[in-house]
Design a protein around this motif. Sequence first.
Motif, PDB file in Angstrom:
ATOM      1  N   ASN A  28      22.700  34.638  48.211  1.00  0.00           N
ATOM      2  CA  ASN A  28      23.371  34.864  49.272  1.00  0.00           C
ATOM      3  C   ASN A  28      25.307  34.993  48.663  1.00  0.00           C
ATOM      4  O   ASN A  28      25.904  35.381  48.636  1.00  0.00           O
ATOM      5  CB  ASN A  28      23.805  34.482  50.100  1.00  0.00           C
ATOM      6  CG  ASN A  28      22.802  34.331  50.953  1.00  0.00           C
ATOM      7  OD1 ASN A  28      22.166  35.493  51.336  1.00  0.00           O
ATOM      8  ND2 ASN A  28      23.131  33.445  52.661  1.00  0.00           N
ATOM      9  N   LEU A  29      25.423  34.231  47.487  1.00  0.00           N
ATOM     10  CA  LEU A  29      25.977  33.929  46.402  1.00  0.00           C
ATOM     11  C   LEU A  29      26.826  35.334  45.406  1.00  0.00           C
ATOM     12  O   LEU A  29      26.466  35.515  45.213  1.00  0.00           O
ATOM     13  CB  LEU A  29      26.470  33.235  45.214  1.00  0.00           C
ATOM     14  CG  LEU A  29      27.820  32.054  44.593  1.00  0.00           C
ATOM     15  CD1 LEU A  29      28.884  31.257  45.453  1.00  0.00           C
ATOM     16  CD2 LEU A  29      27.224  31.020  43.446  1.00  0.00           C
ATOM     17  N   ILE A  30      28.100  35.627  45.794  1.00  0.00           N
ATOM     18  CA  ILE A  30      28.888  36.679  45.963  1.00  0.00           C
ATOM     19  C   ILE A  30      29.754  36.375  44.657  1.00  0.00           C
ATOM     20  O   ILE A  30      30.791  37.016  44.201  1.00  0.00           O
ATOM     21  CB  ILE A  30      29.432  37.699  46.294  1.00  0.00           C
ATOM     22  CG1 ILE A  30      29.863  37.264  48.134  1.00  0.00           C
ATOM     23  CG2 ILE A  30      27.914  38.097  46.866  1.00  0.00           C
ATOM     24  CD1 ILE A  30      30.418  38.096  48.522  1.00  0.00           C
ATOM     25  N   ARG A  31      31.103  35.352  44.971  1.00  0.00           N
ATOM     26  CA  ARG A  31      31.889  35.253  44.278  1.00  0.00           C
ATOM     27  C   ARG A  31      31.826  34.023  44.350  1.00  0.00           C
ATOM     28  O   ARG A  31      32.757  32.777  45.080  1.00  0.00           O
ATOM     29  CB  ARG A  31      32.970  35.428  45.550  1.00  0.00           C
ATOM     30  CG  ARG A  31      33.914  35.239  45.314  1.00  0.00           C
ATOM     31  CD  ARG A  31      35.422  35.718  46.077  1.00  0.00           C
ATOM     32  NE  ARG A  31      37.083  35.539  45.175  1.00  0.00           N
ATOM     33  CZ  ARG A  31      37.635  36.162  45.705  1.00  0.00           C
ATOM     34  NH1 ARG A  31      37.498  37.690  45.179  1.00  0.00           N
ATOM     35  NH2 ARG A  31      38.754  36.640  44.581  1.00  0.00           N
ATOM     36  N   VAL A  32      32.778  33.198  42.920  1.00  0.00           N
ATOM     37  CA  VAL A  32      33.580  31.796  42.284  1.00  0.00           C
ATOM     38  C   VAL A  32      34.485  32.199  42.278  1.00  0.00           C
ATOM     39  O   VAL A  32      35.526  32.979  41.482  1.00  0.00           O
ATOM     40  CB  VAL A  32      31.678  31.650  41.485  1.00  0.00           C
ATOM     41  CG1 VAL A  32      33.005  29.877  41.331  1.00  0.00           C
ATOM     42  CG2 VAL A  32      31.242  31.328  41.556  1.00  0.00           C
ATOM     43  N   ASN A  33      35.285  31.523  42.806  1.00  0.00           N
ATOM     44  CA  ASN A  33      36.788  31.242  43.153  1.00  0.00           C
ATOM     45  C   ASN A  33      37.393  29.812  42.160  1.00  0.00           C
ATOM     46  O   ASN A  33      37.194  28.559  42.672  1.00  0.00           O
ATOM     47  CB  ASN A  33      37.308  30.671  44.453  1.00  0.00           C
ATOM     48  CG  ASN A  33      37.308  32.340  45.146  1.00  0.00           C
ATOM     49  OD1 ASN A  33      37.737  33.116  44.769  1.00  0.00           O
ATOM     50  ND2 ASN A  33      37.163  32.109  46.151  1.00  0.00           N
ATOM     51  N   ALA A  34      37.193  29.952  41.062  1.00  0.00           N
ATOM     52  CA  ALA A  34      38.046  29.012  39.990  1.00  0.00           C
ATOM     53  C   ALA A  34      39.553  28.998  40.247  1.00  0.00           C
ATOM     54  O   ALA A  34      40.436  29.598  39.941  1.00  0.00           O
ATOM     55  CB  ALA A  34      37.642  28.945  38.613  1.00  0.00           C
ATOM     56  N   PHE A  35      40.310  27.660  40.575  1.00  0.00           N
ATOM     57  CA  PHE A  35      41.908  27.298  41.200  1.00  0.00           C
ATOM     58  C   PHE A  35      42.012  26.551  40.117  1.00  0.00           C
ATOM     59  O   PHE A  35      41.643  25.040  40.198  1.00  0.00           O
ATOM     60  CB  PHE A  35      42.001  26.478  42.651  1.00  0.00           C
ATOM     61  CG  PHE A  35      41.428  27.439  43.926  1.00  0.00           C
ATOM     62  CD1 PHE A  35      42.838  28.416  44.295  1.00  0.00           C
ATOM     63  CD2 PHE A  35      40.248  27.997  44.023  1.00  0.00           C
ATOM     64  CE1 PHE A  35      42.741  29.246  45.105  1.00  0.00           C
ATOM     65  CE2 PHE A  35      39.997  28.894  45.613  1.00  0.00           C
ATOM     66  CZ  PHE A  35      41.145  29.354  46.073  1.00  0.00           C
ATOM     67  N   ILE A  36      42.944  27.042  39.666  1.00  0.00           N
ATOM     68  CA  ILE A  36      43.604  25.531  38.492  1.00  0.00           C
ATOM     69  C   ILE A  36      44.848  25.160  39.569  1.00  0.00           C
ATOM     70  O   ILE A  36      46.353  25.416  39.311  1.00  0.00           O
ATOM     71  CB  ILE A  36      44.152  26.598  37.256  1.00  0.00           C
ATOM     72  CG1 ILE A  36      42.808  27.133  36.428  1.00  0.00           C
ATOM     73  CG2 ILE A  36      44.500  25.669  35.976  1.00  0.00           C
ATOM     74  CD1 ILE A  36      43.177  28.154  35.465  1.00  0.00           C
ATOM     75  N   LEU A  37      44.809  24.677  39.655  1.00  0.00           N
ATOM     76  CA  LEU A  37      45.777  23.105  40.363  1.00  0.00           C
ATOM     77  C   LEU A  37      46.546  22.517  38.960  1.00  0.00           C
ATOM     78  O   LEU A  37      46.577  21.915  38.250  1.00  0.00           O
ATOM     79  CB  LEU A  37      45.516  22.458  41.343  1.00  0.00           C
ATOM     80  CG  LEU A  37      44.141  22.292  42.472  1.00  0.00           C
ATOM     81  CD1 LEU A  37      43.752  21.159  43.279  1.00  0.00           C
ATOM     82  CD2 LEU A  37      44.368  23.597  43.194  1.00  0.00           C
TER      83      LEU A  37
END
Length: 300
Positions: A144-153
């Motif tokens: 099911n995985l379609i999107r990976v969001n990498a947040f740089i905080l």
Amino acid sequence: MDELNKFYQTVMQDVVAMQSGDEDGDTQEQIFTRICQEMLSEAGETEDCYLAYDERDFGKKGQHKINGYSLSENYENVDLFITLFNNSSEIKSIPKADIDTAVKRITNFFRKAVYNSYAEEVAESSEIFEFAHTLATYSELKENLIRVNAFILTNGEYKGEIPPSQTISGYSIFYRIIDINFLYKISEQSRVPIELDFNNLDGKSYEIPCLAANIDNPDYEAYIAIIPGECLCSLYHNYGARLLEQNVRSFLQFTGKINKGIRKTINDEPHMFLAFNNGIAATADNIELDETHRYIRCRY
């Protein structure tokens, strides 16, 4: 002192106060990560976040680092968090080199985890083990995985370009910079508006034919439009659940009969989607039309 600097001082004071009362012994970096996750959750940018710190091999080609993660209920989205924190009395400018290093480290974590080598190296007692094990072995996520969001905080200020997306093992990774300016905006405005230009959306131009509804109402205008599936897919890839934050179907996931039918149509009979489904309603603060009655820009 301007409002942004006042906000920064408040955040830094919160970090110090929360650390003094923290029973788990978290560092200021992890406490700042938690503050960011809570603010992003309240703004609808993410949900169900966890702190999970791990770093390895700094200075080497395979160096990686992660400060936290979020996994959507339907396993379609994974959010990764990596933090750049400095204990300074004033806002520091973040150089592009630091962002590039953060991109490399968080990407390396995902690559190691999804290819299964990382979970085998991590102790089961580690706070990152369950997540790494899920990425490596859980079949429902892989399907099911379609999107990976990498947040740089970061508690600094970044004015450079956003790193381009990458594809790792067939999964698209999109990078987002959450700096002190972004945090201030969502704290004051509860959300950051999405502005769309259909003449230049990811380098492509889309014509959106629309028909004005014959409604005599001074409070709003209504239009019926047909948006190409490729365009809608691009929008969802860029903005994720933010596009659906007030749509009940986004909370139902794919467990209901109707939603399963929608997904089946998308996968098996995409040419029949318009006939089988009534469409999507969107609310905009402002739209601009050209002479042929096609959207140019909209803001909501």
